[in-house]
Design a protein around this motif. Structure first.
Motif, PDB file in Angstrom:
ATOM      1  N   VAL A  31      -0.378   1.206   2.278  1.00 22.11           N
ATOM      2  CA  VAL A  31      -1.083   1.797   3.414  1.00 22.11           C
ATOM      3  C   VAL A  31      -1.377   0.730   4.465  1.00 22.11           C
ATOM      4  O   VAL A  31      -1.234   0.971   5.664  1.00 22.11           O
ATOM      5  CB  VAL A  31      -2.384   2.494   2.950  1.00 22.11           C
ATOM      6  CG1 VAL A  31      -3.276   2.837   4.116  1.00 22.11           C
ATOM      7  CG2 VAL A  31      -2.059   3.742   2.145  1.00 22.11           C
ATOM      8  N   LYS A  32      -1.774  -0.453   4.026  1.00 24.54           N
ATOM      9  CA  LYS A  32      -2.154  -1.517   4.957  1.00 24.54           C
ATOM     10  C   LYS A  32      -0.956  -2.221   5.595  1.00 24.54           C
ATOM     11  O   LYS A  32      -1.108  -2.883   6.613  1.00 24.54           O
ATOM     12  CB  LYS A  32      -3.027  -2.559   4.248  1.00 24.54           C
ATOM     13  CG  LYS A  32      -4.362  -2.007   3.813  1.00 24.54           C
ATOM     14  CD  LYS A  32      -5.327  -3.029   3.286  1.00 24.54           C
ATOM     15  CE  LYS A  32      -4.766  -4.158   2.515  1.00 24.54           C
ATOM     16  NZ  LYS A  32      -5.753  -5.065   1.941  1.00 24.54           N
ATOM     17  N   THR A  33       0.215  -2.081   5.033  1.00 22.77           N
ATOM     18  CA  THR A  33       1.400  -2.762   5.547  1.00 22.77           C
ATOM     19  C   THR A  33       1.999  -1.959   6.696  1.00 22.77           C
ATOM     20  O   THR A  33       2.171  -0.750   6.587  1.00 22.77           O
ATOM     21  CB  THR A  33       2.448  -2.912   4.425  1.00 22.77           C
ATOM     22  OG1 THR A  33       1.850  -3.597   3.326  1.00 22.77           O
ATOM     23  CG2 THR A  33       3.654  -3.682   4.901  1.00 22.77           C
ATOM     24  N   PRO A  34       2.342  -2.623   7.811  1.00 18.55           N
ATOM     25  CA  PRO A  34       2.954  -1.896   8.928  1.00 18.55           C
ATOM     26  C   PRO A  34       4.349  -1.369   8.572  1.00 18.55           C
ATOM     27  O   PRO A  34       5.079  -1.988   7.786  1.00 18.55           O
ATOM     28  CB  PRO A  34       3.027  -2.934  10.055  1.00 18.55           C
ATOM     29  CG  PRO A  34       2.739  -4.238   9.436  1.00 18.55           C
ATOM     30  CD  PRO A  34       2.103  -4.028   8.120  1.00 18.55           C
ATOM     31  N   ALA A  35       4.701  -0.239   9.152  1.00 24.74           N
ATOM     32  CA  ALA A  35       5.990   0.397   8.859  1.00 24.74           C
ATOM     33  C   ALA A  35       7.157  -0.494   9.275  1.00 24.74           C
ATOM     34  O   ALA A  35       8.221  -0.464   8.650  1.00 24.74           O
ATOM     35  CB  ALA A  35       6.075   1.747   9.553  1.00 24.74           C
ATOM     36  N   ARG A  36       6.967  -1.297  10.288  1.00 27.18           N
ATOM     37  CA  ARG A  36       8.027  -2.181  10.770  1.00 27.18           C
ATOM     38  C   ARG A  36       8.438  -3.190   9.708  1.00 27.18           C
ATOM     39  O   ARG A  36       9.609  -3.555   9.604  1.00 27.18           O
ATOM     40  CB  ARG A  36       7.543  -2.920  12.019  1.00 27.18           C
ATOM     41  CG  ARG A  36       8.570  -3.801  12.658  1.00 27.18           C
ATOM     42  CD  ARG A  36       8.001  -4.518  13.875  1.00 27.18           C
ATOM     43  NE  ARG A  36       7.049  -5.563  13.527  1.00 27.18           N
ATOM     44  CZ  ARG A  36       7.406  -6.801  13.171  1.00 27.18           C
ATOM     45  NH1 ARG A  36       8.661  -7.121  13.104  1.00 27.18           N
ATOM     46  NH2 ARG A  36       6.490  -7.704  12.895  1.00 27.18           N
ATOM     47  N   ALA A  37       7.505  -3.617   8.880  1.00 28.80           N
ATOM     48  CA  ALA A  37       7.807  -4.612   7.847  1.00 28.80           C
ATOM     49  C   ALA A  37       8.810  -4.075   6.827  1.00 28.80           C
ATOM     50  O   ALA A  37       9.653  -4.820   6.333  1.00 28.80           O
ATOM     51  CB  ALA A  37       6.529  -5.047   7.148  1.00 28.80           C
ATOM     52  N   PHE A  38       8.735  -2.791   6.529  1.00 31.76           N
ATOM     53  CA  PHE A  38       9.679  -2.201   5.580  1.00 31.76           C
ATOM     54  C   PHE A  38      11.081  -2.169   6.181  1.00 31.76           C
ATOM     55  O   PHE A  38      12.064  -2.453   5.500  1.00 31.76           O
ATOM     56  CB  PHE A  38       9.235  -0.790   5.195  1.00 31.76           C
ATOM     57  CG  PHE A  38       7.998  -0.759   4.356  1.00 31.76           C
ATOM     58  CD1 PHE A  38       8.070  -0.804   2.979  1.00 31.76           C
ATOM     59  CD2 PHE A  38       6.742  -0.684   4.947  1.00 31.76           C
ATOM     60  CE1 PHE A  38       6.930  -0.784   2.201  1.00 31.76           C
ATOM     61  CE2 PHE A  38       5.596  -0.657   4.182  1.00 31.76           C
ATOM     62  CZ  PHE A  38       5.690  -0.715   2.803  1.00 31.76           C
ATOM     63  N   ALA A  39      11.165  -1.816   7.465  1.00 32.39           N
ATOM     64  CA  ALA A  39      12.467  -1.732   8.129  1.00 32.39           C
ATOM     65  C   ALA A  39      13.102  -3.117   8.285  1.00 32.39           C
ATOM     66  O   ALA A  39      14.305  -3.276   8.092  1.00 32.39           O
ATOM     67  CB  ALA A  39      12.320  -1.062   9.488  1.00 32.39           C
ATOM     68  N   VAL A  40      12.289  -4.102   8.632  1.00 30.55           N
ATOM     69  CA  VAL A  40      12.811  -5.449   8.858  1.00 30.55           C
ATOM     70  C   VAL A  40      13.359  -6.046   7.563  1.00 30.55           C
ATOM     71  O   VAL A  40      14.383  -6.730   7.569  1.00 30.55           O
ATOM     72  CB  VAL A  40      11.714  -6.359   9.461  1.00 30.55           C
ATOM     73  CG1 VAL A  40      12.118  -7.816   9.449  1.00 30.55           C
ATOM     74  CG2 VAL A  40      11.380  -5.907  10.867  1.00 30.55           C
ATOM     75  N   THR A  41      12.717  -5.791   6.453  1.00 34.36           N
ATOM     76  CA  THR A  41      13.150  -6.373   5.179  1.00 34.36           C
ATOM     77  C   THR A  41      14.272  -5.598   4.518  1.00 34.36           C
ATOM     78  O   THR A  41      14.804  -6.037   3.502  1.00 34.36           O
ATOM     79  CB  THR A  41      11.971  -6.476   4.199  1.00 34.36           C
ATOM     80  OG1 THR A  41      11.408  -5.180   4.007  1.00 34.36           O
ATOM     81  CG2 THR A  41      10.922  -7.431   4.716  1.00 34.36           C
ATOM     82  N   GLY A  42      14.620  -4.436   5.056  1.00 27.38           N
ATOM     83  CA  GLY A  42      15.706  -3.648   4.477  1.00 27.38           C
ATOM     84  C   GLY A  42      15.298  -2.844   3.259  1.00 27.38           C
ATOM     85  O   GLY A  42      16.153  -2.382   2.505  1.00 27.38           O
ATOM     86  N   LYS A  43      14.012  -2.661   3.062  1.00 26.75           N
ATOM     87  CA  LYS A  43      13.526  -1.852   1.944  1.00 26.75           C
ATOM     88  C   LYS A  43      13.475  -0.391   2.379  1.00 26.75           C
ATOM     89  O   LYS A  43      13.715  -0.045   3.524  1.00 26.75           O
ATOM     90  CB  LYS A  43      12.131  -2.326   1.511  1.00 26.75           C
ATOM     91  CG  LYS A  43      12.083  -3.784   1.106  1.00 26.75           C
ATOM     92  CD  LYS A  43      12.946  -4.043  -0.091  1.00 26.75           C
ATOM     93  CE  LYS A  43      12.917  -5.513  -0.485  1.00 26.75           C
ATOM     94  NZ  LYS A  43      13.814  -5.791  -1.576  1.00 26.75           N
ATOM     95  N   GLN A  44      13.143   0.496   1.458  1.00 21.84           N
ATOM     96  CA  GLN A  44      12.984   1.902   1.809  1.00 21.84           C
ATOM     97  C   GLN A  44      11.858   2.043   2.829  1.00 21.84           C
ATOM     98  O   GLN A  44      11.034   1.152   2.990  1.00 21.84           O
ATOM     99  CB  GLN A  44      12.670   2.726   0.552  1.00 21.84           C
ATOM    100  CG  GLN A  44      13.780   2.750  -0.464  1.00 21.84           C
ATOM    101  CD  GLN A  44      15.029   3.449   0.036  1.00 21.84           C
ATOM    102  OE1 GLN A  44      14.952   4.377   0.819  1.00 21.84           O
ATOM    103  NE2 GLN A  44      16.183   2.984  -0.410  1.00 21.84           N
ATOM    104  N   THR A  45      11.778   3.188   3.458  1.00 20.14           N
ATOM    105  CA  THR A  45      10.783   3.382   4.507  1.00 20.14           C
ATOM    106  C   THR A  45       9.377   3.429   3.932  1.00 20.14           C
ATOM    107  O   THR A  45       9.177   3.698   2.738  1.00 20.14           O
ATOM    108  CB  THR A  45      11.047   4.695   5.267  1.00 20.14           C
ATOM    109  OG1 THR A  45      10.894   5.794   4.368  1.00 20.14           O
ATOM    110  CG2 THR A  45      12.430   4.697   5.882  1.00 20.14           C
ATOM    111  N   LYS A  46       8.417   3.196   4.805  1.00 20.69           N
ATOM    112  CA  LYS A  46       7.018   3.238   4.392  1.00 20.69           C
ATOM    113  C   LYS A  46       6.649   4.633   3.910  1.00 20.69           C
ATOM    114  O   LYS A  46       5.939   4.781   2.906  1.00 20.69           O
ATOM    115  CB  LYS A  46       6.112   2.809   5.553  1.00 20.69           C
ATOM    116  CG  LYS A  46       4.647   2.855   5.198  1.00 20.69           C
ATOM    117  CD  LYS A  46       3.780   2.385   6.327  1.00 20.69           C
ATOM    118  CE  LYS A  46       2.319   2.449   5.904  1.00 20.69           C
ATOM    119  NZ  LYS A  46       1.445   1.817   6.869  1.00 20.69           N
TER     120      LYS A  46
END
Length: 108
Positions: A31-46
């Motif tokens: 919840v606290k992690t920004p959605a952009r961080a998931f996209a930048v690292t190539g992980k699944q979406t927030k």
């Protein structure tokens, strides 16, 4: 003397509470992690991780209060989902947003 089933029941209840705590920890971090961080690292979406960890938290809570068996497939899947998030996704997304004052030998 405590009966064997009583001791095993306490152990399984403690494990179920641990599963719930693990899933809550992972969900709060997501919840606290920004959605952009998931996209930048190539992980699944927030959003996908929020759904997965939300269900893991629900099943962990259900096991902790005794609604489902602590050894059910849903409880085991909750541990696996929270474990994957905390071991793989969390370290990757945690690095995003750091920086700015990093020098060649670490922070200034």
């Amino acid at each position: 003397m405590i009966p064997v089933y009583g001791v095993l029941g306490l152990i399984f209840t403690a494990l179920a509470i641990g599963v719930f705590a693990l899933a809550v920890w992972a969900l709060v971090h997501a919840v606290k992690t920004p959605a952009r961080a998931f996209a930048v690292t190539g992980k699944q979406t927030k959003n996908l991780w929020m759904i997965i960890l939300g269900l893991a938290t629900l099943f962990g809570f259900s096991a902790a209060v005794g609604f489902i068996d602590p050894l059910s497939i849903f409880t085991i899947a909750s541990v696996i989902a929270a474990g994957i998030y905390l071991a793989d996704v969390r370290p990757a997304v945690k690095e995003i947003g750091k920086g700015g004052n990093q020098g060649p030998y670490g922070p200034w």
